[in-house]
Design a protein around this motif. Structure first.
Motif, short mmCIF file in Angstrom:
data_model
loop_
_atom_site.label_atom_id
_atom_site.label_comp_id
_atom_site.label_asym_id
_atom_site.label_seq_id
_atom_site.Cartn_x
_atom_site.Cartn_y
_atom_site.Cartn_z
N THR A 1 2.64 -14.74 -21.48
CA THR A 1 4.08 -15.21 -21.77
C THR A 1 4.90 -14.41 -22.99
O THR A 1 6.04 -14.46 -22.85
CB THR A 1 4.13 -16.63 -22.12
OG1 THR A 1 3.20 -17.41 -21.12
CG2 THR A 1 5.39 -17.44 -22.00
N ALA A 2 4.08 -14.30 -24.06
CA ALA A 2 4.57 -13.47 -24.98
C ALA A 2 5.27 -12.25 -24.71
O ALA A 2 5.04 -11.47 -23.58
CB ALA A 2 3.53 -13.22 -26.26
N ASP A 3 6.24 -11.88 -25.61
CA ASP A 3 6.99 -10.25 -25.43
C ASP A 3 5.81 -9.33 -25.81
O ASP A 3 5.83 -8.37 -25.06
CB ASP A 3 8.07 -10.20 -26.01
CG ASP A 3 9.21 -11.31 -25.53
OD1 ASP A 3 9.78 -11.09 -24.57
OD2 ASP A 3 9.32 -12.27 -26.25
N ILE A 4 5.25 -9.48 -26.76
CA ILE A 4 4.44 -8.27 -27.20
C ILE A 4 3.08 -9.34 -27.76
O ILE A 4 3.02 -10.38 -28.65
CB ILE A 4 4.80 -7.58 -28.55
CG1 ILE A 4 6.15 -6.93 -28.29
CG2 ILE A 4 3.63 -6.79 -29.19
CD1 ILE A 4 6.79 -6.15 -29.33
N THR A 5 1.80 -8.97 -27.15
CA THR A 5 0.68 -9.74 -27.50
C THR A 5 -0.34 -8.58 -27.94
O THR A 5 -0.56 -7.60 -27.43
CB THR A 5 -0.01 -10.09 -26.00
OG1 THR A 5 0.87 -10.89 -25.47
CG2 THR A 5 -1.47 -10.97 -26.35
N LYS B 1 9.95 -19.19 -25.56
CA LYS B 1 10.65 -18.16 -24.53
C LYS B 1 11.81 -19.17 -24.08
O LYS B 1 13.09 -18.64 -24.00
CB LYS B 1 9.73 -17.61 -23.68
CG LYS B 1 8.38 -16.65 -23.96
CD LYS B 1 9.24 -15.38 -24.51
CE LYS B 1 10.26 -14.57 -23.72
NZ LYS B 1 10.90 -13.90 -24.43
N LYS B 2 11.63 -20.16 -23.62
CA LYS B 2 12.59 -20.94 -22.95
C LYS B 2 13.89 -21.19 -23.83
O LYS B 2 14.86 -21.20 -23.55
CB LYS B 2 12.32 -22.31 -22.38
CG LYS B 2 11.30 -22.02 -21.04
CD LYS B 2 11.03 -23.51 -20.63
CE LYS B 2 10.41 -23.35 -19.24
NZ LYS B 2 9.46 -24.56 -18.85
N ALA B 3 13.47 -21.17 -25.26
CA ALA B 3 14.81 -21.32 -26.39
C ALA B 3 15.32 -20.22 -26.58
O ALA B 3 16.02 -19.87 -27.51
CB ALA B 3 14.11 -21.81 -27.48
N GLY B 4 14.92 -19.10 -25.84
CA GLY B 4 15.49 -17.54 -25.86
C GLY B 4 14.88 -17.01 -27.18
O GLY B 4 15.57 -15.76 -27.51
N LYS B 5 14.00 -17.10 -27.65
CA LYS B 5 13.36 -16.26 -28.75
C LYS B 5 12.40 -15.28 -28.12
O LYS B 5 11.95 -15.17 -26.90
CB LYS B 5 12.13 -17.12 -29.48
CG LYS B 5 12.70 -18.41 -29.91
CD LYS B 5 13.80 -18.47 -30.97
CE LYS B 5 14.16 -19.96 -31.17
NZ LYS B 5 15.50 -20.08 -31.89
N LYS B 6 12.48 -14.18 -28.89
CA LYS B 6 11.16 -13.10 -28.67
C LYS B 6 10.15 -13.63 -29.32
O LYS B 6 10.12 -14.12 -30.34
CB LYS B 6 11.87 -11.86 -29.14
CG LYS B 6 13.08 -11.29 -28.65
CD LYS B 6 12.61 -10.30 -27.55
CE LYS B 6 13.82 -9.66 -26.95
NZ LYS B 6 13.69 -9.05 -25.55
N VAL B 7 8.91 -13.41 -28.52
CA VAL B 7 7.57 -13.96 -29.23
C VAL B 7 6.51 -12.56 -29.46
O VAL B 7 6.34 -11.74 -28.51
CB VAL B 7 7.12 -15.00 -28.30
CG1 VAL B 7 5.62 -15.30 -28.80
CG2 VAL B 7 8.10 -16.22 -28.27
N ILE B 8 6.14 -12.38 -30.60
CA ILE B 8 5.02 -11.68 -30.95
C ILE B 8 3.83 -12.55 -31.12
O ILE B 8 3.79 -13.37 -31.91
CB ILE B 8 5.33 -10.95 -32.11
CG1 ILE B 8 6.53 -9.82 -31.69
CG2 ILE B 8 3.97 -10.01 -32.50
CD1 ILE B 8 7.14 -9.24 -33.12
N THR B 9 2.61 -12.14 -30.73
CA THR B 9 1.55 -13.16 -30.60
C THR B 9 0.37 -12.40 -30.95
O THR B 9 0.21 -10.91 -30.46
CB THR B 9 1.37 -14.08 -29.76
OG1 THR B 9 0.20 -15.25 -29.97
CG2 THR B 9 0.61 -13.29 -28.37
N PHE B 10 -0.67 -12.67 -31.57
CA PHE B 10 -2.19 -12.33 -31.72
C PHE B 10 -2.93 -13.21 -30.84
O PHE B 10 -3.18 -14.37 -31.14
CB PHE B 10 -2.58 -12.47 -33.04
CG PHE B 10 -1.77 -11.51 -34.10
CD1 PHE B 10 -2.29 -10.55 -34.52
CD2 PHE B 10 -0.79 -12.05 -34.67
CE1 PHE B 10 -1.69 -9.68 -35.64
CE2 PHE B 10 0.06 -11.29 -35.75
CZ PHE B 10 -0.58 -9.85 -35.97
N ASP B 11 -3.74 -12.72 -29.85
CA ASP B 11 -4.51 -13.48 -29.20
C ASP B 11 -5.52 -12.79 -28.39
O ASP B 11 -5.44 -11.74 -27.93
CB ASP B 11 -3.62 -14.02 -27.71
CG ASP B 11 -4.14 -15.19 -27.08
OD1 ASP B 11 -5.54 -15.14 -27.00
OD2 ASP B 11 -3.78 -16.13 -26.54
N LEU B 12 -6.77 -12.95 -28.82
CA LEU B 12 -8.05 -12.10 -28.50
C LEU B 12 -8.42 -12.20 -27.07
O LEU B 12 -9.03 -11.61 -26.53
CB LEU B 12 -9.04 -12.50 -29.13
CG LEU B 12 -9.21 -11.96 -30.63
CD1 LEU B 12 -10.04 -12.81 -31.39
CD2 LEU B 12 -9.63 -10.64 -30.38
#
Lengths: 247, 247
Positions: free
Chosen positions: A192-196, A172-183
């Motif tokens: 923290t992710a944009d889409i979890t 995120k700090k590096a300016g990326k959008k993050v999509i994660t799978f997290d149970l």
């Protein structure tokens, strides 16, 4: 080694567990990865071992973000390679994303084993394999800071299934959008992710591949969606407290 | 292998995880045991990684039952040996219980490694090591059906930390009273046992040893206590949904 009774109330979960043990024996997964899988199992049990309403919404939003991305990258670790290499390759193809191997407990042999499994499943090019092309993300201690200059480093959207919190923050700090799978909808990664996507990646990735073929823009607020995911767990707890019999 | 930052919000849990990895490397624990530990970690996280009110009550009831028992036995598997061999030996001494090694994924070498660790920690005699003295519990498929004639087979009270549901049921059918440690208050083990301590065994066993030195009779209803444990998790979810930051 293990014989799973077909009438076991949670046979599907036990089959996935066996697949992970096999991937461990094949040198794809770290010991810590086995424990991480156990944590995932517990949360999957709590969400009822099915894709929830909130997860479906996150999957739609993720598909749209991936298809809009200029340079999306899927980050692959041992667990994800052990569980769904074939689907990772399908997702990369349908979304136009690159695939990069990125490990927390990095060893050369694990990296090679993961590379081979991805190749066997039809991955065209795999990033994160060439030391000469690596660089560092700031704000990270673990081996995961080392990323590919043409992969994660230059990505605008990164899919990080089964992630650790520090890394999501660094991305995120590096300016990326993050999509994660997290149970775990309460984890730092989830928050923290944009889409979890709060779902078992084995189920969710299939739905994500489908959605990428027909992406739709939806209104999506990750915090609100995580709050919904927690409510779903609470509702399950209430139900299970009444009538569950599960081991 | 792993360096845990001292300021990590869950350093204690990570230290326990390392201890388990060491026990795996020492040949005490099965791969499936690493995953089971992960499941426990997730539930421990949900109960707030501290001994709850309901757990304290179950510990008091367990101490009294142990001290009243005619022939109590503590069943030891790889995970429990890896996590708290010293405490198992202390508990056996203070409660007058026997110690029996009883494995789900049984191999001769694991059995021997567990035996050695218990001996090193001062166990006087260890049951479940002599094939000539073994017999079978009915209604069980796994290796766990094999028990010691002078140990679990003839016990009136069995302490089964970190147990599987089928086995708890088989012990109940054989007329035993069962005390278990299980972080999942909804598991079959939790529901089948006479007393279920919903707590991390690493914390709870120390309190159980203390209580055995000064046992008190209390009113105890396992079903009601499990319902309370589930309510405690729900309350934690509400709290964490507001302000948690955990990976």
């Amino acid at each position: 080694m293990n014989h799973i009774p077909t009438n076991h109330p949670r046979a599907k979960s036990l089959y996935i567990r066996e697949r992970l043990v096999e991937a461990f024996d094949a040198g794809l997964i770290a010991k810590e990865g086995l424990m991480a899988h156990g944590r995932g199992e517990a949360f999957d049990y709590l969400i009822g071992e099915k894709t929830s309403k909130s997860a479906k919404k996150a999957i739609l939003a993720a598909a749209f973000m991936l298809k809009q991305a200029r340079n999306p990258v899927i980050s692959v670790n041992g667990n994800i390679a052990g569980l769904c290499s074939k689907e990772i390759v399908q997702l990369a193809k349908v979304s136009g994303a690159k695939i990069e191997v990125n490990l927390f407990y990095a060893t050369k042999s694990r990296r090679q084993n993961i590379f081979r499994v991805l190749k066997k499943n039809g991955a065209p090019r795999i990033y994160g394999m060439d030391k000469k092309n690596s660089t560092k993300l700031s704000g990270l201690d673990s081996a995961r800071r080392i990323v590919d200059r043409d992969g994660i480093y230059s990505a605008d959207v990164v899919v990080v299934p089964l992630e650790d919190g520090d890394r999501t923050l660094a991305l995120k700090k590096a300016g990326k959008k993050v999509i994660t799978f997290d149970l775990n909808p309460m984890s730092r990664t989830a928050e923290t992710a944009d889409i979890t996507i709060v779902d078992n990646v084995v189920r969710a990735i299939i739905l994500l591949i489908k959605s990428c073929k027909n992406p739709k823009e939806i209104k999506f607020d990750n915090s609100k969606n995580l709050a919904l995911a927690i409510l779903e767990i609470k509702a399950n707890l209430t139900r299970r407290a009444r009538n569950a019999q599960i081991s």
